[in-house]
Scaffold this active site. Structure first.
Site, PDB file in Angstrom:
ATOM      1  CD  GLN A  20       2.839  24.000  96.026  1.00  0.00           C
ATOM      2  OE1 GLN A  20       2.751  25.217  96.175  1.00  0.00           O
ATOM      3  NE2 GLN A  20       1.769  23.226  96.006  1.00  0.00           N
ATOM      4  CE  LYS A  69      -4.724  18.575 102.758  1.00  0.00           C
ATOM      5  NZ  LYS A  69      -3.868  19.503 101.992  1.00  0.00           N
ATOM      6  CB  SER A 105       5.564  26.093 103.583  1.00  0.00           C
ATOM      7  OG  SER A 105       4.266  25.658 103.259  1.00  0.00           O
ATOM      8  N   GLY A 114       9.400  22.028 100.007  1.00  0.00           N
ATOM      9  CA  GLY A 114       9.464  20.598  99.742  1.00  0.00           C
ATOM     10  C   GLY A 114       9.444  19.701 100.959  1.00  0.00           C
TER      11      GLY A 114
END
Length: 326
Positions: free
Chosen positions: A140, A69, A296, A223
């Site tokens: 998001q 990606k 994350s 974030g």
């Protein structure tokens, strides 16, 4: 040879949140079992334009799929009528290396990141969780809440953001989807009175204080995705059981990157990678009093497994355009 071209409309037509969560969970599990090749994402920084470009390659050995990606993050894009995040995913044949498909990765990125938050909550949040707090209401935040609605019965969503009119727009869009009460507030402290807290901001100075978080809370820290970003106070991370998506990547670009670089937190303080929890190698939540944090950063394997699913669904449905590259 022909390559399948899938634009954003094509991807949207075959990618929903339940299927994205199934893909994400399988990708994390394979990562936890060390059955993937996935070097840390590489960055190009465009300081004069306040943006960056990232490449994210991966290979899943058991499924025999590979791809990359290419994704940007440009916070000022909204002023130009463009998304902050835009991406393209290329799937490659492992037999020949030839490209099989090129597809929009912007919607895919939103969905797979939201799916990761839903999967993390499944393994790390209390089973009786029903109040969600959200700091930030951008794209998001929408997919994070959508995924959480698949993992739990939500009774109330508390939301805050810099512009309260954006909170109203968020509620208008998401209330019919989640079907629960929404509470808008200008206070992050009030939002933190919840069972699951989701932070989706690009800040570089912590906005969530340790004293605001009650025992038993689970936090999806979404974030922080580049060096220098941090949403959660370091003292809170020290109180919590911290689970990351990838230790190396999180250490240099996740929520833990600033505390690690300043010496108040270390890799040894990280409890596990999410894939290790899913695979049963390490425990997830062990009691109702634990504070858990999912850091994350976004893994290439999440993109790969989701894009592969989209590719096969599109082939079955006859969606997309076949193009000859060579």
């Amino acid at each position: 040879m022909d390559i399948l071209w899938l634009n954003q409309s094509d991807v949207k037509s075959v990618l929903d949140m339940p299927s994205a969560m199934l893909a994400a969970e399988s990708g994390f599990r394979e990562h936890g079992l060390r059955k993937v090749q996935m070097p840390p994402k590489s960055y190009l920084y465009f300081e004069r334009h306040n943006g960056d470009l990232r490449t994210m390659p991966s290979f899943m050995e058991d499924q025999d799929i590979a791809g990359v990606k290419i994704v940007n993050v440009h916070p000022d894009n909204r002023e130009k009528g463009l998304p902050t995040v835009m991406a393209v995913v290329v799937l490659n044949s492992t037999e020949t290396g030839a490209p099989l498909a090129i597809m929009d990765g912007t919607y895919l990125t939103d969905m797979r990141t939201g799916a990761a938050g839903g999967v993390a909550a499944k393994y790390l949040a209390r089973s009786d969780s029903n109040i969600v707090g959200m700091v930030g209401t951008g794209d998001q935040a929408r997919t994070q809440l959508l995924a959480l609605s698949q993992s739990m019965d939500i009774e109330q969503v508390r939301i805050t953001c810099r512009n309260l009119s954006n909170c109203a727009s968020f509620e208008k869009e998401m209330a019919p989807v989640v079907n629960c009460d929404f509470v808008r507030t200008g206070s992050i402290k009030e939002v933190c009175k919840c069972d699951i807290l989701v932070t989706t901001t690009p800040v570089r100075s912590p906005i969530v204080k340790s004293e605001w978080i009650r025992e038993g809370t689970h936090i999806n820290a979404i974030g922080a995705d580049a060096t220098g970003k941090q949403e959660i106070g370091s003292s809170l991370l020290k109180r919590a059981k911290v689970v990351v998506d990838d230790i190396i990547q999180a250490s240099h670009s996740g929520e833990v990157n600033v505390p690690i670089s300043s010496g108040v937190f270390s890799q040894a303080d990280i409890h596990a990678e999410l894939g290790e929890v899913i695979a049963g190698i390490k425990p997830g939540r062990e009691n109702d009093e634990e504070i858990t944090v999912f850091d994350s950063t976004g893994l290439a394997v999440q993109d790969l497994v989701t894009a592969n699913m989209v590719y096969h669904k599109a082939l079955t449905a006859g969606i997309g355009k076949k193009m000859r590259l060579f």
